[in-house]
Design an enzyme around this catalytic site. Structure first.
Site, PDB file in Angstrom:
ATOM      1  N   ARG A 118     -12.748 -14.259 -14.181  1.00 16.01           N
ATOM      2  CA  ARG A 118     -11.532 -13.669 -14.779  1.00 16.01           C
ATOM      3  C   ARG A 118     -11.576 -12.148 -14.894  1.00 16.01           C
ATOM      4  NH1 ARG A 118     -12.360 -18.198 -18.036  1.00 16.01           N
ATOM      5  NH2 ARG A 118     -10.988 -19.913 -17.423  1.00 16.01           N
ATOM      6  N   LYS A 140      -4.037  -1.631  -6.578  1.00 12.04           N
ATOM      7  CA  LYS A 140      -3.536  -2.781  -5.806  1.00 12.04           C
ATOM      8  C   LYS A 140      -4.719  -3.388  -5.073  1.00 12.04           C
ATOM      9  CE  LYS A 140       1.304  -1.798  -4.788  1.00 12.04           C
ATOM     10  NZ  LYS A 140       2.274  -1.480  -3.718  1.00 12.04           N
ATOM     11  N   GLU A 182      -0.681   8.838   5.553  1.00  5.83           N
ATOM     12  CA  GLU A 182      -0.403   8.626   4.119  1.00  5.83           C
ATOM     13  C   GLU A 182      -0.323   9.967   3.377  1.00  5.83           C
ATOM     14  OE1 GLU A 182       0.489   5.689   3.375  1.00  5.83           O
ATOM     15  OE2 GLU A 182      -0.588   4.271   4.652  1.00  5.83           O
ATOM     16  N   LYS A 224      -0.212  10.489  -6.000  1.00  3.80           N
ATOM     17  CA  LYS A 224      -0.266   9.033  -6.179  1.00  3.80           C
ATOM     18  C   LYS A 224      -0.563   8.686  -7.638  1.00  3.80           C
ATOM     19  CE  LYS A 224      -1.425   4.578  -4.576  1.00  3.80           C
ATOM     20  NZ  LYS A 224      -1.920   3.663  -3.594  1.00  3.80           N
ATOM     21  N   GLU A 234       4.870  -1.446  -9.940  1.00  2.69           N
ATOM     22  CA  GLU A 234       5.932  -1.323  -8.940  1.00  2.69           C
ATOM     23  C   GLU A 234       7.230  -2.005  -9.351  1.00  2.69           C
ATOM     24  OE1 GLU A 234       4.481  -1.344  -4.860  1.00  2.69           O
ATOM     25  OE2 GLU A 234       6.443  -2.007  -4.174  1.00  2.69           O
ATOM     26  N   ARG A 238       7.195   3.329  -8.150  1.00  2.24           N
ATOM     27  CA  ARG A 238       6.053   3.135  -7.241  1.00  2.24           C
ATOM     28  C   ARG A 238       6.503   2.706  -5.847  1.00  2.24           C
ATOM     29  NH1 ARG A 238       0.020   0.716  -8.454  1.00  2.24           N
ATOM     30  NH2 ARG A 238      -0.710   0.972  -6.329  1.00  2.24           N
ATOM     31  N   ASN A 242       6.294   3.493  -0.571  1.00  4.61           N
ATOM     32  CA  ASN A 242       6.500   2.717   0.654  1.00  4.61           C
ATOM     33  C   ASN A 242       7.379   3.448   1.670  1.00  4.61           C
ATOM     34  OD1 ASN A 242       4.964   0.518  -0.291  1.00  4.61           O
ATOM     35  ND2 ASN A 242       6.686  -0.130  -1.553  1.00  4.61           N
ATOM     36  N   HIS A 245       7.437   2.406   5.257  1.00  4.64           N
ATOM     37  CA  HIS A 245       6.704   1.140   5.371  1.00  4.64           C
ATOM     38  C   HIS A 245       7.557  -0.049   5.802  1.00  4.64           C
ATOM     39  CE1 HIS A 245       3.451   3.419   3.748  1.00  4.64           C
ATOM     40  NE2 HIS A 245       2.657   2.376   3.645  1.00  4.64           N
ATOM     41  N   HIS A 249       5.864  -2.111   8.628  1.00  6.76           N
ATOM     42  CA  HIS A 249       5.489  -3.528   8.553  1.00  6.76           C
ATOM     43  C   HIS A 249       6.118  -4.315   9.703  1.00  6.76           C
ATOM     44  CE1 HIS A 249       4.552  -3.014   4.032  1.00  6.76           C
ATOM     45  NE2 HIS A 249       3.478  -2.857   4.761  1.00  6.76           N
ATOM     46  N   HIS A 262      -2.595   0.536  10.579  1.00  9.28           N
ATOM     47  CA  HIS A 262      -1.527   0.643   9.586  1.00  9.28           C
ATOM     48  C   HIS A 262      -0.947   2.078   9.554  1.00  9.28           C
ATOM     49  CE1 HIS A 262       0.677  -0.003   5.895  1.00  9.28           C
ATOM     50  NE2 HIS A 262       0.012   0.969   5.298  1.00  9.28           N
TER      51      HIS A 262
HETATM   52  P1  NAD Z   1     -10.665  -0.083   7.306  1.00  6.01           P
HETATM   53  O1  NAD Z   1     -11.155  -0.386   5.974  1.00  6.01           O
HETATM   54  O2  NAD Z   1     -10.544  -1.188   8.282  1.00  6.01           O
HETATM   55  O3  NAD Z   1     -11.608   1.044   7.938  1.00  6.01           O
HETATM   56  C1  NAD Z   1     -11.365   1.482   9.252  1.00  6.01           C
HETATM   57  C2  NAD Z   1     -12.634   1.423  10.111  1.00  6.01           C
HETATM   58  O4  NAD Z   1     -13.456   2.539   9.779  1.00  6.01           O
HETATM   59  C3  NAD Z   1     -13.459   0.192   9.892  1.00  6.01           C
HETATM   60  O5  NAD Z   1     -14.015  -0.211  11.121  1.00  6.01           O
HETATM   61  C4  NAD Z   1     -14.577   0.690   8.973  1.00  6.01           C
HETATM   62  O6  NAD Z   1     -15.761  -0.058   9.060  1.00  6.01           O
HETATM   63  C5  NAD Z   1     -14.776   2.085   9.480  1.00  6.01           C
HETATM   64  N1  NAD Z   1     -15.298   3.060   8.533  1.00  6.01           N
HETATM   65  C6  NAD Z   1     -15.048   3.141   7.218  1.00  6.01           C
HETATM   66  N2  NAD Z   1     -15.577   4.258   6.725  1.00  6.01           N
HETATM   67  C7  NAD Z   1     -16.209   4.878   7.739  1.00  6.01           C
HETATM   68  C8  NAD Z   1     -16.937   6.078   7.857  1.00  6.01           C
HETATM   69  N3  NAD Z   1     -17.063   6.918   6.823  1.00  6.01           N
HETATM   70  N4  NAD Z   1     -17.462   6.417   9.051  1.00  6.01           N
HETATM   71  C9  NAD Z   1     -17.283   5.606  10.125  1.00  6.01           C
HETATM   72  N5  NAD Z   1     -16.576   4.467  10.094  1.00  6.01           N
HETATM   73  C10 NAD Z   1     -16.040   4.108   8.901  1.00  6.01           C
HETATM   74  O7  NAD Z   1      -9.244   0.649   7.277  1.00  6.01           O
HETATM   75  P2  NAD Z   1      -8.532   1.618   6.220  1.00  6.01           P
HETATM   76  O8  NAD Z   1      -7.537   2.370   6.995  1.00  6.01           O
HETATM   77  O9  NAD Z   1      -9.499   2.341   5.380  1.00  6.01           O
HETATM   78  O10 NAD Z   1      -7.779   0.591   5.250  1.00  6.01           O
HETATM   79  C11 NAD Z   1      -6.738  -0.221   5.710  1.00  6.01           C
HETATM   80  C12 NAD Z   1      -6.476  -1.270   4.670  1.00  6.01           C
HETATM   81  O11 NAD Z   1      -6.063  -0.644   3.469  1.00  6.01           O
HETATM   82  C13 NAD Z   1      -5.386  -2.261   5.044  1.00  6.01           C
HETATM   83  O12 NAD Z   1      -5.853  -3.566   4.796  1.00  6.01           O
HETATM   84  C14 NAD Z   1      -4.240  -1.908   4.108  1.00  6.01           C
HETATM   85  O13 NAD Z   1      -3.462  -3.035   3.772  1.00  6.01           O
HETATM   86  C15 NAD Z   1      -4.975  -1.398   2.922  1.00  6.01           C
HETATM   87  N6  NAD Z   1      -4.194  -0.518   2.045  1.00  6.01           N
HETATM   88  C16 NAD Z   1      -4.198  -0.795   0.722  1.00  6.01           C
HETATM   89  C17 NAD Z   1      -3.519   0.030  -0.146  1.00  6.01           C
HETATM   90  C18 NAD Z   1      -3.604  -0.225  -1.616  1.00  6.01           C
HETATM   91  O14 NAD Z   1      -2.859   0.402  -2.379  1.00  6.01           O
HETATM   92  N7  NAD Z   1      -4.492  -1.081  -2.064  1.00  6.01           N
HETATM   93  C19 NAD Z   1      -2.807   1.146   0.327  1.00  6.01           C
HETATM   94  C20 NAD Z   1      -2.831   1.399   1.705  1.00  6.01           C
HETATM   95  C21 NAD Z   1      -3.535   0.558   2.567  1.00  6.01           C
HETATM   96  N1  GLY Z   2       0.246   2.102  -1.054  1.00  7.27           N
HETATM   97  C1  GLY Z   2       1.337   1.769  -1.908  1.00  7.27           C
HETATM   98  C2  GLY Z   2       0.970   1.601  -3.329  1.00  7.27           C
HETATM   99  O1  GLY Z   2      -0.162   1.774  -3.714  1.00  7.27           O
HETATM  100  O2  GLY Z   2       1.806   1.259  -4.121  1.00  7.27           O
END
Ligand code: NAD
Ligand code: GLY
Length: 363
Positions: A118, A140, A182, A224, A234, A238, A242, A245, A249, A262
């Site tokens: 939990r 998130k 972003e 942010k 949101e 918030r 997007n 987005h 999407h 993305h």
């Molecule tokens: P990711 O986590 O897949 O990382 C991209 C690649 O880079 C991966 O292969 C990873 O292993 C590699 N990597 C990471 N750090 C590295 C480094 N310092 N040096 C070399 N390689 C490295 O992708 P991302 O773009 O970081 O994240 C995308 C995800 O984030 C999606 O799932 C998306 O939905 C999510 N997201 C979430 C939010 C939120 O508010 N929670 C907001 C935007 C995106």
């Molecule tokens: N990336 C959108 C949010 O965090 O709300």
């Protein structure tokens, strides 16, 4: 080290930003109250940064779980494997989970922290530009379902976020550009001065210049943090985060996840959202052109993929989780760069024109 506060009452925390943070002192220790730690990462990131993190945690009882690398592993199955490992190693509610990696690791480990017994404390150590300016901030957390991205998750704030900008030196160029999307988004949606700075710095950012990176990450996190502080769950403002987005999407769904990053889809999506804003007279053509130019200079696509037709894009948008009972919602520019609002009554004919122009651009 710079600190930015995310002000959420008893769930408030700091985002600490600096070059060499993981090598300097033992900053991570300050947020770990119990004796036990469970680090979630993947092999790629662990090869570069796990030793520094383990050094930070010296003296504590630390376990490490490496999840497979890639968006396709942001699943319930991976979550179950993390939870199984936590249980097998006898972790209890005083364990702190540390997420070391990009958004995939952060979102998955964050949801594991939200759901394990939990809820246990967690700390984010984001290592991609996208995760440093966006996904690690705001709480998130989620995994994907085969019928939709981020469909299983929770709002669950970390105890702290530690951004070491040196980690970006090993990040592939394509991933860096995805993070820049972003950053541009934050300028467009809330702060024209910040947009100007990013426009000026874009060359240095692509060269991974340390001071330009710190300036951009700090500015983005501030924007942010301010948005999240006003609307954590949101229910209103918030949703402005997007911007671009709804288009993005649809591109990601149309192409199949994993084809476009993305951030790349967000790049093209922001160009379409700016174009739609201009077509509706909500911003000038100059503004929409400035956004397109900056997206291009960031190394991102400025148009959607031709493989996805206008009709398919419209169908995917209609199914988007941001669609409401009243119809499609778009975040559009309102008056100029730095001001946006949510708009619900976009005529389909204008939307179709935007999509046709946006998809044709890549011919
Ligand atoms: P990711 O986590 O897949 O990382 C991209 C690649 O880079 C991966 O292969 C990873 O292993 C590699 N990597 C990471 N750090 C590295 C480094 N310092 N040096 C070399 N390689 C490295 O992708 P991302 O773009 O970081 O994240 C995308 C995800 O984030 C999606 O799932 C998306 O939905 C999510 N997201 C979430 C939010 C939120 O508010 N929670 C907001 C935007 C995106
Ligand atoms: N990336 C959108 C949010 O965090 O709300």
């Amino acid at each position: 080290m710079e600190k930015i506060r995310v002000d959420l009452g008893e769930h408030s925390y700091d985002i600490c930003i600096g070059s060499g943070l993981l090598r300097a002192g033992k900053v991570l220790r300050e947020k770990i109250l119990g004796r036990r730690v469970f680090v979630v990462s993947n092999q790629v990131v662990a090869d570069h940064y796990l030793d520094s993190v383990l050094h930070q945690l010296e003296g504590l009882d630390t376990d490490v779980h490496l999840m497979p690398d890639g968006e396709q592993f942001k699943t319930l199955q991976t979550l179950e494997s993390i939870i199984g490992d936590l249980l097998a190693k006898g972790h209890n509610r005083s364990t702190t989970i540390v997420a070391l990696g990009g958004g995939v690791v952060g979102d998955t480990a964050g949801y594991a922290a939200a759901s394990y017994q939990r809820g246990v404390p967690f700390v984010q150590v984001p290592t991609t530009l996208l995760s440093q300016v966006d996904s690690s901030v705001g709480g998130k957390t989620a995994v994907n379902h085969e019928l939709g991205k981020n469909m299983i998750g929770a709002f669950y704030q970390p105890k702290g976020v530690y951004v070491d900008t040196d980690t970006l030196q090993t990040l592939p160029e394509r991933e860096l550009s995805a993070g820049l999307a972003e950053i541009i988004k934050h300028g467009v949606l809330a702060d024209s001065d910040y947009f100007d700075v990013v426009e000026k710095d874009i060359g240095q950012l692509r060269q991974k210049d340390e001071s330009a990176l710190i300036r951009a990450i700090k500015g983005s996190c501030k924007i942010k943090a301010a948005v999240v502080a006003q609307d954590e769950r949101e229910s209103g403002k918030r949703a402005l985060l997007n911007f671009g987005h709804t288009f993005a999407h649809a591109i990601e769904t149309g192409m199949g996840y994993g084809q476009w990053l993305h951030g790349e889809a967000v790049g093209a999506g922001m160009v379409m959202a700016a174009d739609l804003s201009a077509r509706l007279g909500r911003c000038s053509l100059d503004d929409s052109q400035r956004i397109k130019t900056l997206v291009e200079r960031a190394g991102l696509p400025t148009a959607g993929p031709l493989e996805v037709s206008t009709d398919a894009m419209l169908a995917f948008m209609a199914k988007d989780k941001k669609a409401t009972d009243e119809g499609l919602r778009f975040v559009l520019i309102e008056g100029g760069i730095g001001k946006t609002e949510i708009v619900q009554d976009v005529p389909v004919s204008v939307l179709r024109e935007t999509l046709e122009a946006g998809l044709r651009l890549c011919e």
